[in-house]
Design a protein around this motif. Structure first.
Motif, PDB file in Angstrom:
ATOM      1  N   HIS A   1      -1.665   3.512   6.246  1.00  0.00           N
ATOM      2  CA  HIS A   1      -1.453   2.998   4.888  1.00  0.00           C
ATOM      3  C   HIS A   1      -2.764   2.471   4.306  1.00  0.00           C
ATOM      4  O   HIS A   1      -3.627   1.973   5.037  1.00  0.00           O
ATOM      5  CB  HIS A   1      -0.397   1.890   4.888  1.00  0.00           C
ATOM      6  CG  HIS A   1       0.998   2.410   4.722  1.00  0.00           C
ATOM      7  ND1 HIS A   1       1.607   3.208   5.675  1.00  0.00           N
ATOM      8  CD2 HIS A   1       1.906   2.269   3.715  1.00  0.00           C
ATOM      9  CE1 HIS A   1       2.821   3.530   5.264  1.00  0.00           C
ATOM     10  NE2 HIS A   1       3.026   2.974   4.078  1.00  0.00           N
ATOM     11  N   TYR A   2      -2.864   2.575   2.985  1.00  0.00           N
ATOM     12  CA  TYR A   2      -4.073   2.192   2.256  1.00  0.00           C
ATOM     13  C   TYR A   2      -3.710   1.183   1.173  1.00  0.00           C
ATOM     14  O   TYR A   2      -2.731   1.362   0.434  1.00  0.00           O
ATOM     15  CB  TYR A   2      -4.708   3.428   1.626  1.00  0.00           C
ATOM     16  CG  TYR A   2      -5.873   3.145   0.689  1.00  0.00           C
ATOM     17  CD1 TYR A   2      -7.120   2.808   1.194  1.00  0.00           C
ATOM     18  CD2 TYR A   2      -5.706   3.210  -0.692  1.00  0.00           C
ATOM     19  CE1 TYR A   2      -8.185   2.551   0.349  1.00  0.00           C
ATOM     20  CE2 TYR A   2      -6.764   2.961  -1.550  1.00  0.00           C
ATOM     21  CZ  TYR A   2      -8.001   2.628  -1.012  1.00  0.00           C
ATOM     22  OH  TYR A   2      -9.040   2.368  -1.862  1.00  0.00           O
TER      23      TYR A   2
ATOM     24  N   THR B   1     -11.320   8.118   7.673  1.00  0.00           N
ATOM     25  CA  THR B   1     -11.435   7.555   6.327  1.00  0.00           C
ATOM     26  C   THR B   1     -12.545   6.511   6.272  1.00  0.00           C
ATOM     27  O   THR B   1     -13.355   6.491   5.337  1.00  0.00           O
ATOM     28  CB  THR B   1     -10.098   6.935   5.903  1.00  0.00           C
ATOM     29  OG1 THR B   1      -9.059   7.920   5.992  1.00  0.00           O
ATOM     30  CG2 THR B   1     -10.168   6.417   4.479  1.00  0.00           C
TER      31      THR B   1
ATOM     32  N   GLY C   1       0.798  -1.225   0.000  1.00  0.00           N
ATOM     33  CA  GLY C   1       0.000   0.000   0.000  1.00  0.00           C
ATOM     34  C   GLY C   1       0.824   1.266   0.000  1.00  0.00           C
ATOM     35  O   GLY C   1       2.053   1.263  -0.133  1.00  0.00           O
ATOM     36  N   GLU C   2       0.097   2.369   0.153  1.00  0.00           N
ATOM     37  CA  GLU C   2       0.716   3.688   0.173  1.00  0.00           C
ATOM     38  C   GLU C   2       0.266   4.440   1.417  1.00  0.00           C
ATOM     39  O   GLU C   2      -0.830   4.212   1.940  1.00  0.00           O
ATOM     40  CB  GLU C   2       0.337   4.479  -1.084  1.00  0.00           C
ATOM     41  CG  GLU C   2      -1.158   4.722  -1.232  1.00  0.00           C
ATOM     42  CD  GLU C   2      -1.494   5.597  -2.423  1.00  0.00           C
ATOM     43  OE1 GLU C   2      -0.600   6.335  -2.869  1.00  0.00           O
ATOM     44  OE2 GLU C   2      -2.641   5.554  -2.885  1.00  0.00           O
ATOM     45  N   GLU C   3       1.102   5.344   1.864  1.00  0.00           N
ATOM     46  CA  GLU C   3       0.780   6.131   3.046  1.00  0.00           C
ATOM     47  C   GLU C   3      -0.120   7.294   2.638  1.00  0.00           C
ATOM     48  O   GLU C   3       0.264   8.148   1.845  1.00  0.00           O
ATOM     49  CB  GLU C   3       2.060   6.655   3.710  1.00  0.00           C
ATOM     50  CG  GLU C   3       1.811   7.317   5.061  1.00  0.00           C
ATOM     51  CD  GLU C   3       3.102   7.733   5.741  1.00  0.00           C
ATOM     52  OE1 GLU C   3       3.221   7.523   6.956  1.00  0.00           O
ATOM     53  OE2 GLU C   3       3.984   8.271   5.042  1.00  0.00           O
ATOM     54  N   ILE C   4      -1.323   7.341   3.193  1.00  0.00           N
ATOM     55  CA  ILE C   4      -2.268   8.406   2.875  1.00  0.00           C
ATOM     56  C   ILE C   4      -2.366   9.429   4.006  1.00  0.00           C
ATOM     57  O   ILE C   4      -2.983  10.475   3.832  1.00  0.00           O
ATOM     58  CB  ILE C   4      -3.661   7.833   2.559  1.00  0.00           C
ATOM     59  CG1 ILE C   4      -4.228   7.065   3.747  1.00  0.00           C
ATOM     60  CG2 ILE C   4      -3.605   6.954   1.320  1.00  0.00           C
ATOM     61  CD1 ILE C   4      -5.659   6.597   3.548  1.00  0.00           C
ATOM     62  N   ALA C   5      -1.778   9.122   5.138  1.00  0.00           N
ATOM     63  CA  ALA C   5      -1.712  10.035   6.282  1.00  0.00           C
ATOM     64  C   ALA C   5      -0.575   9.534   7.167  1.00  0.00           C
ATOM     65  O   ALA C   5      -0.187   8.365   7.059  1.00  0.00           O
ATOM     66  CB  ALA C   5      -3.037  10.074   7.057  1.00  0.00           C
TER      67      ALA C   5
ATOM     68  N   LEU D   1      -7.277  -0.437   5.330  1.00  0.00           N
ATOM     69  CA  LEU D   1      -6.513   0.575   6.055  1.00  0.00           C
ATOM     70  C   LEU D   1      -5.785  -0.118   7.198  1.00  0.00           C
ATOM     71  O   LEU D   1      -6.367  -0.949   7.887  1.00  0.00           O
ATOM     72  CB  LEU D   1      -7.439   1.656   6.616  1.00  0.00           C
ATOM     73  CG  LEU D   1      -8.313   2.426   5.629  1.00  0.00           C
ATOM     74  CD1 LEU D   1      -9.396   3.200   6.376  1.00  0.00           C
ATOM     75  CD2 LEU D   1      -7.466   3.381   4.786  1.00  0.00           C
TER      76      LEU D   1
ATOM     77  N   GLU E   1      -5.575  -1.308  -1.932  1.00  0.00           N
ATOM     78  CA  GLU E   1      -6.789  -1.552  -2.719  1.00  0.00           C
ATOM     79  C   GLU E   1      -6.538  -2.668  -3.716  1.00  0.00           C
ATOM     80  O   GLU E   1      -5.465  -2.750  -4.326  1.00  0.00           O
ATOM     81  CB  GLU E   1      -7.218  -0.280  -3.454  1.00  0.00           C
ATOM     82  CG  GLU E   1      -8.498  -0.446  -4.266  1.00  0.00           C
ATOM     83  CD  GLU E   1      -8.939   0.847  -4.919  1.00  0.00           C
ATOM     84  OE1 GLU E   1      -9.243   0.822  -6.143  1.00  0.00           O
ATOM     85  OE2 GLU E   1      -8.991   1.876  -4.226  1.00  0.00           O
TER      86      GLU E   1
ATOM     87  N   ARG F   1     -10.909  -2.571  -0.068  1.00  0.00           N
ATOM     88  CA  ARG F   1     -10.084  -1.475   0.440  1.00  0.00           C
ATOM     89  C   ARG F   1      -9.692  -1.784   1.880  1.00  0.00           C
ATOM     90  O   ARG F   1     -10.530  -2.195   2.686  1.00  0.00           O
ATOM     91  CB  ARG F   1     -10.845  -0.151   0.370  1.00  0.00           C
ATOM     92  CG  ARG F   1     -11.141   0.322  -1.039  1.00  0.00           C
ATOM     93  CD  ARG F   1     -12.074   1.524  -1.056  1.00  0.00           C
ATOM     94  NE  ARG F   1     -13.452   1.128  -0.719  1.00  0.00           N
ATOM     95  CZ  ARG F   1     -14.454   1.990  -0.618  1.00  0.00           C
ATOM     96  NH1 ARG F   1     -14.253   3.270  -0.816  1.00  0.00           N
ATOM     97  NH2 ARG F   1     -15.672   1.554  -0.326  1.00  0.00           N
TER      98      ARG F   1
END
Length: 312
Positions: A110-111, A189, A102-106, A175, A113, A173
């Motif tokens: 991490h998120y 989120t 995933g990627e860091e969204i905050a 988190l 999908e 999805r």
């Protein structure tokens, strides 16, 4: 000699200070130390002196000539020198492990999908709630991985997974937290994913996942509509249909015996808290990746259970 003077002299002899500040009418620092002071704590004093003797020995030939007070001053000076040296030495930083996916969204969140396509009916005809049939696009299957299985205020969700249909594609999805500081962002989120028309779907979620999330949302002052939405808990219809026919009604058993889903290298949910803590401590991120896969399969199974009960 008075009784008080005799007791004072005995205390000095017991402490080994008979020759320090022992003149009549003179009370030095050692004479004034009460029995409850560190000077009279044998275990603490012996441990401190033993450690300092090993790390900072006195100059050779001086032990016999140093008074106890001078020896204390020397040990104290050596201790301060060690503390200063420790403060000037840079601490070894904890090994930072890359998140498994995933990627860091905050910060600290991490998120992940993923999308899956399989044939499914457009509606569900399940007598779980008043509405029938149910459009599958309204369903939001959710599952949490938490820091403990007992619940309570101290238990947090470190991972939330959801599955929902969009344009004939099942989107999963997820988190997950890489630091505790990301909890509020994760909850915000998740709350944004809840639409007014959403129907929640879970497995034992009414008793565990939903109350836990409601408590954490309330503690973090995050507005949500979790309590307002209809909620289908597949555990209850599963028990009505299969209780007595299967060893138990755990989700893993239903997957294997009813849906014919066999997981490979699955990490049991009971081991998820230890996997996440190991990642936070810089030990391994492998098992956290297995927790992600376990959570992803759980929410897909929740959606497939709807198709199964519709066929029944």
């Amino acid at each position: 000699m008075s009784t008080v003077a005799e007791k004072l002299r005995q205390l000095r002899r017991d402490a080994g200070l008979d020759g320090v500040n022992n003149s009549p009418g003179v009370d030095g620092p050692a004479a004034k130390a009460p029995p409850s002071s560190p000077l009279f704590a044998p275990s603490m004093g012996l441990t401190l002196r033993a450690g300092l003797r090993r790390s900072c020995p006195l100059p050779s030939g001086t032990v016999g000539t140093f008074s106890r007070q001078r020896e204390k001053e020397h040990r104290l000076h050596a201790l301060r020198r060690l503390i200063r040296a420790r403060e000037q030495t840079p601490l070894q930083s904890r090994r930072i492990l890359p998140p498994p996916a995933g990627e860091e969204i905050a910060p600290g969140l991490h998120y992940v999908e993923a999308q899956f396509a399989y044939a499914a009916s457009a509606t569900l005809d399940v007598p779980a709630i008043d509405e029938a049939p149910i459009e599958r696009n309204r369903l939001l299957c959710f599952d949490t991985e938490t820091t403990g299985l007992a619940g309570g205020v101290g238990t947090r969700a470190f991972m939330i997974g959801v599955a929902a249909w969009a344009d004939d594609v099942l989107t999963v999805r997820q988190l997950y937290l890489t630091t505790i500081a990301g909890e509020r962002a994760m909850l915000e989120t998740f709350a944004n994913w809840l639409r007014p028309e959403t129907i929640l779907v879970s497995y034992n979620g009414k008793s565990y996942d939903a109350p836990l999330l409601k408590g954490r949302l309330r503690l973090n002052h995050v507005a949500h509509r979790l309590a307002e939405l209809p909620h289908i808990d597949w555990l209850h219809p599963t028990r009505r249909v299969y209780k007595g026919h299967l060893p138990n009604c755990k989700l893993a058993t239903i997957e294997r015996e009813v849906l014919r889903i066999v997981r490979e290298d699955d990490l049991p949910g009971s081991e998820a808290p230890a996997a996440w803590l190991a990642f936070l401590r810089g030990q391994s991120s492998t098992n956290l990746g297995r927790v992600l896969e376990h959570n992803r399969q759980d929410v897909i199974t929740l959606m497939r259970l709807g198709d199964h009960f519709t066929q029944l």
